[in-house]
Every structure is written in C-alpha cells, then in structure tokens.
Design an enzyme around this catalytic site. Structure first.
Site, PDB file in Angstrom:
ATOM      1  N   THR A 164       0.810  -1.221   0.000  1.00 20.05           N
ATOM      2  CA  THR A 164       0.000   0.000   0.000  1.00 20.05           C
ATOM      3  C   THR A 164       0.847   1.275   0.000  1.00 20.05           C
ATOM      4  O   THR A 164       1.864   1.364   0.681  1.00 20.05           O
ATOM      5  CB  THR A 164      -0.929  -0.012   1.230  1.00 20.05           C
ATOM      6  OG1 THR A 164      -1.644  -1.246   1.238  1.00 20.05           O
ATOM      7  CG2 THR A 164      -1.915   1.138   1.197  1.00 20.05           C
ATOM      8  N   GLU A 165       0.372   2.246  -0.769  1.00 16.72           N
ATOM      9  CA  GLU A 165       0.997   3.573  -0.820  1.00 16.72           C
ATOM     10  C   GLU A 165      -0.090   4.619  -0.594  1.00 16.72           C
ATOM     11  O   GLU A 165      -1.276   4.298  -0.723  1.00 16.72           O
ATOM     12  CB  GLU A 165       1.647   3.789  -2.197  1.00 16.72           C
ATOM     13  CG  GLU A 165       2.739   2.778  -2.475  1.00 16.72           C
ATOM     14  CD  GLU A 165       3.471   3.037  -3.785  1.00 16.72           C
ATOM     15  OE1 GLU A 165       3.148   4.024  -4.478  1.00 16.72           O
ATOM     16  OE2 GLU A 165       4.366   2.239  -4.095  1.00 16.72           O
ATOM     17  N   GLU A 186      -3.355 -14.858   1.927  1.00 10.23           N
ATOM     18  CA  GLU A 186      -3.532 -13.748   2.876  1.00 10.23           C
ATOM     19  C   GLU A 186      -5.013 -13.612   3.248  1.00 10.23           C
ATOM     20  O   GLU A 186      -5.373 -13.462   4.420  1.00 10.23           O
ATOM     21  CB  GLU A 186      -3.013 -12.447   2.237  1.00 10.23           C
ATOM     22  CG  GLU A 186      -3.288 -11.225   3.087  1.00 10.23           C
ATOM     23  CD  GLU A 186      -2.553  -9.964   2.627  1.00 10.23           C
ATOM     24  OE1 GLU A 186      -1.578 -10.079   1.860  1.00 10.23           O
ATOM     25  OE2 GLU A 186      -2.959  -8.874   3.051  1.00 10.23           O
ATOM     26  N   ARG A 190     -24.482 -12.025  34.537  1.00 12.79           N
ATOM     27  CA  ARG A 190     -25.084 -10.700  34.720  1.00 12.79           C
ATOM     28  C   ARG A 190     -26.588 -10.832  34.987  1.00 12.79           C
ATOM     29  O   ARG A 190     -27.308 -11.470  34.211  1.00 12.79           O
ATOM     30  CB  ARG A 190     -24.855  -9.858  33.455  1.00 12.79           C
ATOM     31  CG  ARG A 190     -25.481  -8.491  33.495  1.00 12.79           C
ATOM     32  CD  ARG A 190     -24.798  -7.599  34.498  1.00 12.79           C
ATOM     33  NE  ARG A 190     -25.383  -6.264  34.522  1.00 12.79           N
ATOM     34  CZ  ARG A 190     -25.120  -5.366  35.460  1.00 12.79           C
ATOM     35  NH1 ARG A 190     -24.267  -5.655  36.439  1.00 12.79           N
ATOM     36  NH2 ARG A 190     -25.677  -4.181  35.418  1.00 12.79           N
TER      37      ARG A 190
HETATM   38  C1  LIG Z   1      -3.953  -1.442  10.436  1.00 13.19           C
HETATM   39  C2  LIG Z   1      -3.644  -1.627   8.989  1.00 13.19           C
HETATM   40  C3  LIG Z   1      -2.699  -2.567   8.606  1.00 13.19           C
HETATM   41  C4  LIG Z   1      -2.362  -2.713   7.262  1.00 13.19           C
HETATM   42  N1  LIG Z   1      -1.342  -3.559   6.907  1.00 13.19           N
HETATM   43  C5  LIG Z   1      -0.874  -3.524   5.634  1.00 13.19           C
HETATM   44  C6  LIG Z   1       0.321  -4.220   5.277  1.00 13.19           C
HETATM   45  O1  LIG Z   1       0.936  -4.904   6.096  1.00 13.19           O
HETATM   46  N2  LIG Z   1       0.785  -4.106   4.009  1.00 13.19           N
HETATM   47  C7  LIG Z   1       0.141  -3.356   3.069  1.00 13.19           C
HETATM   48  O2  LIG Z   1       0.619  -3.284   1.944  1.00 13.19           O
HETATM   49  N3  LIG Z   1      -1.004  -2.696   3.366  1.00 13.19           N
HETATM   50  C8  LIG Z   1      -1.515  -2.754   4.622  1.00 13.19           C
HETATM   51  N4  LIG Z   1      -2.653  -2.067   4.946  1.00 13.19           N
HETATM   52  C9  LIG Z   1      -3.349  -1.319   3.907  1.00 13.19           C
HETATM   53  C10 LIG Z   1      -4.695  -1.916   3.511  1.00 13.19           C
HETATM   54  O3  LIG Z   1      -4.520  -3.110   2.799  1.00 13.19           O
HETATM   55  C11 LIG Z   1      -5.429  -0.819   2.712  1.00 13.19           C
HETATM   56  O4  LIG Z   1      -5.834   0.153   3.656  1.00 13.19           O
HETATM   57  C12 LIG Z   1      -6.598  -1.357   1.942  1.00 13.19           C
HETATM   58  O5  LIG Z   1      -6.155  -2.151   0.870  1.00 13.19           O
HETATM   59  C13 LIG Z   1      -7.491  -0.231   1.397  1.00 13.19           C
HETATM   60  O6  LIG Z   1      -6.736   0.722   0.711  1.00 13.19           O
HETATM   61  P1  LIG Z   1      -6.912   2.275   1.065  1.00 13.19           P
HETATM   62  O7  LIG Z   1      -6.794   2.410   2.534  1.00 13.19           O
HETATM   63  O8  LIG Z   1      -6.002   3.057   0.214  1.00 13.19           O
HETATM   64  O9  LIG Z   1      -8.417   2.591   0.689  1.00 13.19           O
HETATM   65  P2  LIG Z   1      -8.964   2.995  -0.786  1.00 13.19           P
HETATM   66  O10 LIG Z   1      -8.447   2.041  -1.794  1.00 13.19           O
HETATM   67  O11 LIG Z   1      -8.726   4.447  -0.992  1.00 13.19           O
HETATM   68  O12 LIG Z   1     -10.512   2.744  -0.574  1.00 13.19           O
HETATM   69  C14 LIG Z   1     -11.369   3.670   0.087  1.00 13.19           C
HETATM   70  C15 LIG Z   1     -12.777   3.081   0.056  1.00 13.19           C
HETATM   71  O13 LIG Z   1     -13.203   2.935  -1.308  1.00 13.19           O
HETATM   72  C16 LIG Z   1     -13.554   1.577  -1.544  1.00 13.19           C
HETATM   73  N5  LIG Z   1     -13.176   1.222  -2.915  1.00 13.19           N
HETATM   74  C17 LIG Z   1     -11.967   1.336  -3.514  1.00 13.19           C
HETATM   75  N6  LIG Z   1     -12.013   0.871  -4.763  1.00 13.19           N
HETATM   76  C18 LIG Z   1     -13.284   0.447  -4.967  1.00 13.19           C
HETATM   77  C19 LIG Z   1     -13.969  -0.149  -6.075  1.00 13.19           C
HETATM   78  N7  LIG Z   1     -13.333  -0.435  -7.223  1.00 13.19           N
HETATM   79  N8  LIG Z   1     -15.279  -0.443  -5.934  1.00 13.19           N
HETATM   80  C20 LIG Z   1     -15.932  -0.168  -4.763  1.00 13.19           C
HETATM   81  N9  LIG Z   1     -15.328   0.381  -3.680  1.00 13.19           N
HETATM   82  C21 LIG Z   1     -14.030   0.680  -3.790  1.00 13.19           C
HETATM   83  C22 LIG Z   1     -12.774   0.769  -0.514  1.00 13.19           C
HETATM   84  O14 LIG Z   1     -13.371  -0.480  -0.266  1.00 13.19           O
HETATM   85  C23 LIG Z   1     -12.845   1.690   0.678  1.00 13.19           C
HETATM   86  O15 LIG Z   1     -14.066   1.521   1.334  1.00 13.19           O
HETATM   87  C24 LIG Z   1      -3.036  -1.944   6.285  1.00 13.19           C
HETATM   88  C25 LIG Z   1      -4.014  -1.024   6.671  1.00 13.19           C
HETATM   89  C26 LIG Z   1      -4.296  -0.843   8.005  1.00 13.19           C
HETATM   90  C27 LIG Z   1      -5.297   0.210   8.393  1.00 13.19           C
END
Ligand SMILES: Cc1cc2nc3c(=O)[nH]c(=O)nc-3n(C[C@H](O)[C@H](O)[C@H](O)COP(=O)(O)OP(=O)(O)OC[C@H]3O[C@@H](n4cnc5c(N)ncnc54)[C@H](O)[C@@H]3O)c2cc1C
Length: 496
Positions: free
Chosen positions: A128-129, A243, A269
């Site tokens: 993730t970025e 995963e 309770r």
């Molecule tokens: C505590 C924690 C641990 C994590 N650990 C890791 C890790 O170890 N390695 C790593 O690489 N990443 C990690 N992540 C990242 C995680 O995998 C991402 O947060 C996740 O994939 C979502 O990406 P984003 O946060 O950028 O959300 P976005 O992609 O910006 O999404 C925002 C919202 O839009 C929705 N959305 C996006 N695209 C679509 C679509 N095509 N159709 C419908 N809805 C959509 C999403 O479901 C979400 O509700 C972690 C995140 C957290 C919070």
C-alpha cells in the site's frame, strides 16, 4: 464436523499451542497492548517450540506439515483478544516470507526465510501507498537498476511490522511502462540507509506496529530481487489468496472466542432478577450469531482444504474473507451490546475486540473489493486463473499487437481531424492524437488529453477488425473513458 478436517495429531498440536499461549502470551497481552509493542524474544520462544514455519519444508527449519496445522495456529492466536498480537506472526509467516519461500533464490531463503522460522526475524509486506490501496496497480515506488544494485525511491503506508520488523517484501515498479509486467518484489532490510519510518496511531490493533515507510535512494543488492524482474504482480496475486484465507480463519476464530466470552458474561449478569441469558430476545440473537459463525467456519475449512490441495481458489477465498470479516464486525457490535455499559469500558475485552475488528473488512482487500471480484465472476463471466507471467514469446506477441494497433490508428487518424485531443492508453504504450489544429497529429507522448481511452491492445485490435462492438465494449468495461465523453463518441469515426 471438526473431525472431518482435523486429526488427533492436529488436536494434540492445538493443545500444546494453547498451553504455550496460556503460559507465555496471555499473561502479557494487556501489557503489550498498552506498550503498543510485542517484545521480539517471544517469537524466538515460538520458534524453539516448533510453532513457526509449520507450512515450510524441514530443510529450512520448518515442519513441512499440512495446511490444517496452520489453520490451528491462526485460530488459536486469534482467540487471545488481541488482533494486534495475532497480526505480527500471521503477516510474517503467511503474507510476506511466503514470497521468499515460493519464488526467492536459495540465498534469499537462507538469509530471510530460515530466521523467520526460528523466530529471529519479523517480516512485512509493503504494497500500500498513499495513492494506491485497493488500486494496487497504481503504486509509484520505483526501483532502478544501477550495476549490482537497485536504487529505490518512494513511499509505503500502513505497513504492519513496518516499524519494529526486520525486513519488508517491497512491491516496486521496475518498469513503469510495462503495465502489470513492470512490477517486482524486492527484499529490503528495514534498517537500510535511506529508509525513514513513522509509526502510525491506530483505532485498534494496538500491539501491532503499523508504519509509513519513506525510501530515499535506498541501495539494495540485485540478489534481493525475488524471482524474476517484472513478475512481481503475478507473484503477488498468487499470494493474496492465502492472505485472505488467513484473514478469514482468524476472523471466525476470534468471533467464536468472543461469543464464548459473551455467553459467560450473560450467564453471570443479572437484570430484573434473573441472568440476562434468560431473555429470549438476547438468547435468539446469540443463537443467530452462533449459526452464522458455524456456517462460515465450515466454508472457511472448505477453502483451507482447497489451499491444502494447492488450488488457486480466488472465488472461494474472496467469499471467505468477505463473509468472515463482515461477521466479525457484526458479532463485535452485537456482543458489546450484551455487556451494556461495561462493554464500553476497556476493562472488558469486548471493547478491544470492537476496535480491533474494524480493520478486518478494510485490510488485505476490502469488502467492496471482494464483492467486485465476485461480481466480475458472476456478471462479467471473468475467470481467475493462477497468474502466470508471460513467456518471452507471449511478450513479443503482445508487443506486436500493440504495434499493429498503433499503426492502424495512425493510418486512420491521418485521414481527418478530431477537432480536439484524444489519448489511447494501452498500458505499456500511449498514443496521443492532437486534432485541435485542423489535422490530426499523432505521437506517442504521454500528454494530458481532452479524453483518454483505456483499453487493452487485444480489445482494440478486435474493435478495429469489427469483431467487437464499441458500445458493448464500453458497457462491459473493456473500454474505460476518462475526461470528455463526447470526444469518446468520435471514436467511431476512427474505427470506420
Ligand atoms: C492497520 C492496517 C494494517 C495494514 N497492513 C498492511 C500491510 O501490512 N501491508 C500493506 O501493503 N497494506 C496494509 N494495509 C493497507 C490496507 O490493505 C489498505 O488500507 C486497503 O487495501 C485499502 O486501501 P486504502 O486504505 O487506500 O483505501 P482505498 O483504496 O482508498 O478505498 C477507500 C474506500 O473505497 C472503496 N473502494 C476502492 N475501490 C473500490 C472499487 N473499485 N469499488 C468499490 N469500492 C471501492 C474501498 O473499499 C474503501 O471503502 C493496512 C491497513 C491498516 C489500516
């Protein structure tokens, strides 16, 4: 039904693991949650007892056991009421070192897999970025080869184990022009010069370190490349199913533990002169949760069987992740309600569970992304096969298709003027048509256009040959349009 998947040996293993967790982990969980850190020594104890590397071969110090031992492991560490603790070994054992084992060189396995199995190293997966979460293909972190090294620049965020861990399996672009063939996986030591880290404050998973990672001219030996350059995306798609399955196993087990914990509280309770577990409305709610958990658990075991047999089960793992993590959230909400005000107080474990489960429907592919995968299979008839990197002949063949398509568009564009600008984005190549000054000028510049058409070269070839109808291509998502839609309508003039 448990006996169907678990032998007596699995259950003996479960008993031994539970005893170990009760002695070495449970008494310290609250302290580690409060300190927001788990001491590394505990993983060495796990390793010494043979609880790590269950699915890895003995030659690397693993146990070479079937996948149901891993199911037992993931279940038991998910019943400790600390999602933050559980995520550390699951990311290390099942989400990051897996790439080193499956695709890495022997030297990489000796350096980065063997210590993970001994509990001497903790690893992370860096996908993730800030600008690329669900949209993995949009990552920008670059690795440029210079002699015997890669120079890495970019940024990752939300990386579990990223702050206290030892290395990260980093997803980078080695060739941004090559679309999905431009990704690579590189093992990067987290103490390398040029890396800076920031530990993030989170709603839950307090025992786990989640980090932002910044890479500035980080120099990594080429030997740290996992497998072949340009094949990272395919390796990643392969690993993501495991995963998601591991996430589902943990979500169900955590839900079971929460239900047990809640039932105990309900039996103790009192309200209106009797235990609250005598109120039918509450009993039925718990019975419903139990029923849903049982159904999903059996499905997750079925997926585990597919994993054990080496099947590439995209549909099944997506369903399992979706259903199990949504259930965990529903259960946390409903169980907390059974505790009344006490559920809101941190002294009761349900409060932590409530915070911890929230990430489950977001991380590792959100519920929306799981539904999107399923919708594509269900509605668009998309087939997911085990990703296979292209052979040299296939790479040459698709390059030839791009050239053919670009040549055909050039010829057709030369016959008129669009009156505006239009760009074709074929992934690896772009074709820019500037028709704003009387005649169409075609170039391969990647410039801003009034309208951009994203299409894969094979579909464009079919359009040009009249084998694909533009409207149905658009409706089925084969053509994606960005910008001025009215310009896209002029596509017909290029096709005819
Ligand atoms: C505590 C924690 C641990 C994590 N650990 C890791 C890790 O170890 N390695 C790593 O690489 N990443 C990690 N992540 C990242 C995680 O995998 C991402 O947060 C996740 O994939 C979502 O990406 P984003 O946060 O950028 O959300 P976005 O992609 O910006 O999404 C925002 C919202 O839009 C929705 N959305 C996006 N695209 C679509 C679509 N095509 N159709 C419908 N809805 C959509 C999403 O479901 C979400 O509700 C972690 C995140 C957290 C919070």
């Amino acid at each position: 039904m448990k006996e169907y998947y678990f032998t007596e040996e699995h259950e003996l293993f479960r008993d031994a693991l539970k005893q170990f967790l009760e002695k070495e982990v449970l008494p310290y969980i609250d302290e580690w949650e409060a300190q927001q850190r788990v001491p590394k020594e505990i993983w060495k104890k796990f390793g010494e007892q043979g609880f790590l590397g269950l699915h890895y071969p003995e030659q690397y110090g693993g146990a070479g056991l079937d996948f149901f031992y891993s199911v037992v492991f993931c279940e038991e560490i998910s019943k400790l009421f600390s999602g933050g603790f559980g995520v550390i070994p699951t990311v290390t054992q099942y989400m990051s070192s897996t790439y080193v084992y499956k695709f890495g060189s022997e030297a990489l396995k000796q350096k980065y897999l063997v210590p993970v199995i001994k509990g001497e190293m903790i690893s992370a997966i860096g996908i993730t970025e800030p600008g690329a979460g669900s949209d993995v293909a949009n990552i920008q972190t670059r690795a440029v080869r210079q002699g015997d090294h890669y120079i890495i620049n970019g940024q990752k965020t939300f990386i579990s184990n990223g702050f206290y861990g030892d290395y990260v399996v980093l997803v980078v672009k080695t060739n941004p022009e090559a679309g999905v063939h431009g990704f690579s996986l590189i093992v990067v030591d987290l103490d390398s010069p040029g890396i800076s880290k920031n530990k993030l404050n989170k709603l839950g998973w307090h025992a786990s370190d989640t980090a932002e990672l910044f890479f500035e001219d980080v120099k990594v030996p080429v030997g740290n490349l996992i497998g072949e350059e340009g094949k990272g995306f395919f390796y990643l798609m392969d690993g993501l199913q495991l995963e998601r399955l591991v996430g589902a196993i943990g979500a169900v087990a955590g839900t079971e533990a929460l239900i047990d914990y809640t039932l105990k509280y309900m039996s103790e309770r009192q309200a209106f002169g009797r235990p609250i577990n005598k109120f039918q409305v509450l009993r039925h709610r718990m019975a419903q949760l139990h029923a849903e958990t049982e159904v999903i658990k059996q499905y997750v075991y079925y997926c585990s069987r597919l994993q054990n047999e080496g099947k590439y089960a995209v549909k099944e793992c997506s369903i399992a992740k979706l259903q199990a993590t949504e259930l965990a959230n529903k259960a946390a909400y409903e169980c907390l309600q059974m505790f009344g005000g006490y559920g809101y107080i941190e002294d009761y474990k349900v409060a932590r569970v409530y915070r911890d489960v929230r990430i489950l429907t977001i991380g590792g592919g959100s519920s929306e992304i799981m539904r999107e995968i399923l919708a594509k299979m269900l509605i668009d008839d998309k087939k997911y096969e085990r990703p296979r990197p292209q052979t040299a002949q296939e790479v040459a063949a698709s390059a030839a298709v791009v050239e053919e398509v670009m040549q055909a568009i050039r010829q057709r564009a030369a016959q008129g003027s669009l009156g505006t600008s239009l760009k074709f984005d074929f992934g690896s190549k772009k074709l820019f048509i500037d028709g704003s000054s009387g005649t169409n000028v075609v170039s391969e510049e990647d410039r801003e256009a009034a309208c951009t058409i994203l299409i894969n070269p094979e579909d464009m070839q079919a359009l040009l040959r009249g084998e694909l109808n533009p409207m149905s291509a658009f409706m089925s998502g084969k053509i994606k349009v960005q910008g001025d839609m009215s310009v896209a309508m002029k596509l017909q003039s290029l096709l005819s």
